[in-house]
Design a protein around this motif. Sequence first.
Motif, PDB file in Angstrom:
ATOM      1  N   ALA A   1       0.824  -1.216   0.000  1.00 29.77           N
ATOM      2  CA  ALA A   1       0.000   0.000   0.000  1.00 29.77           C
ATOM      3  C   ALA A   1       0.856   1.264   0.000  1.00 29.77           C
ATOM      4  N   ARG A   2       1.861   1.314   0.865  1.00 32.54           N
ATOM      5  CA  ARG A   2       2.702   2.503   0.922  1.00 32.54           C
ATOM      6  C   ARG A   2       3.406   2.718  -0.417  1.00 32.54           C
ATOM      7  N   GLU A   3       3.916   1.632  -0.992  1.00 38.33           N
ATOM      8  CA  GLU A   3       4.655   1.728  -2.247  1.00 38.33           C
ATOM      9  C   GLU A   3       3.751   2.185  -3.395  1.00 38.33           C
ATOM     10  N   LEU A   4       2.521   1.669  -3.444  1.00 34.17           N
ATOM     11  CA  LEU A   4       1.595   2.097  -4.496  1.00 34.17           C
ATOM     12  C   LEU A   4       1.209   3.556  -4.307  1.00 34.17           C
ATOM     13  N   LEU A   5       0.963   3.947  -3.079  1.00 33.55           N
ATOM     14  CA  LEU A   5       0.614   5.338  -2.797  1.00 33.55           C
ATOM     15  C   LEU A   5       1.750   6.268  -3.230  1.00 33.55           C
TER      16      LEU A   5
END
Length: 235
Positions: free
Chosen positions: A94-98
Amino acid sequence: MNAPRLSAVLWDMDGTLVDTEPYWMAAETPLIESFGGTWSHEQALGLVGLGLEDSARILQGTGVRMSTDAIIDHLTEDVMRQLSATGVPFRPGARELLASLREAGVKTGLVTMSMRRMAQTVVDLIDFDAFDVVVAGDDATRPKPFPDPYLQACEALGVTPDEVVAIEDSPNGLRSAVASGASVIGVPLMVSLTGAGAHTLWDSLEGRTAADVAEFHAAHRARVHTPNPAEETAR
């Protein structure tokens, strides 16, 4: 007619961006037990994706003798305390996609039924400028599964729903996002999303990038904008 391009991605928070559902369950159980009630894991799963007022009324039904607002405040403060102690429990990828979306210049919004102070706590713990707008439970004119929270986020960002992808983990959240007119990705966590209306299901956000989201959006909008041959013949 040309299909619209991706302008924004709207994220649910609990269970989608961050794995906080266990924190809510850890707050609910002792509260209910303090009033002599019992609370099962299955009952807790029934609250996933519900607005906090609806959840509070269910807890009152178990015997919690507190007002709706008092229950919401109690649970919110408990979860915020847990977050402060442990940091942001991002879901895998999630953090990486954000971050990928931010780097690609795609607008992002957080659309959650948690209270704004809770959402702001999560946002403040993220180590980069993550969101252009936050629509929280106390901002929404009507809670999920109504489309209002997503429509409010679109208006705040200056985009139309057909330019938007929403990411959700609960049936109520999916219904809200789909009803708004957004293209919707379901990423299941604690409850099944089968039949809840997601336009696609991803097992995980791990390894996903802004390009993957844009590709999904383009494919879905192309399907929506492709004329039905039968309808064309009827004309």
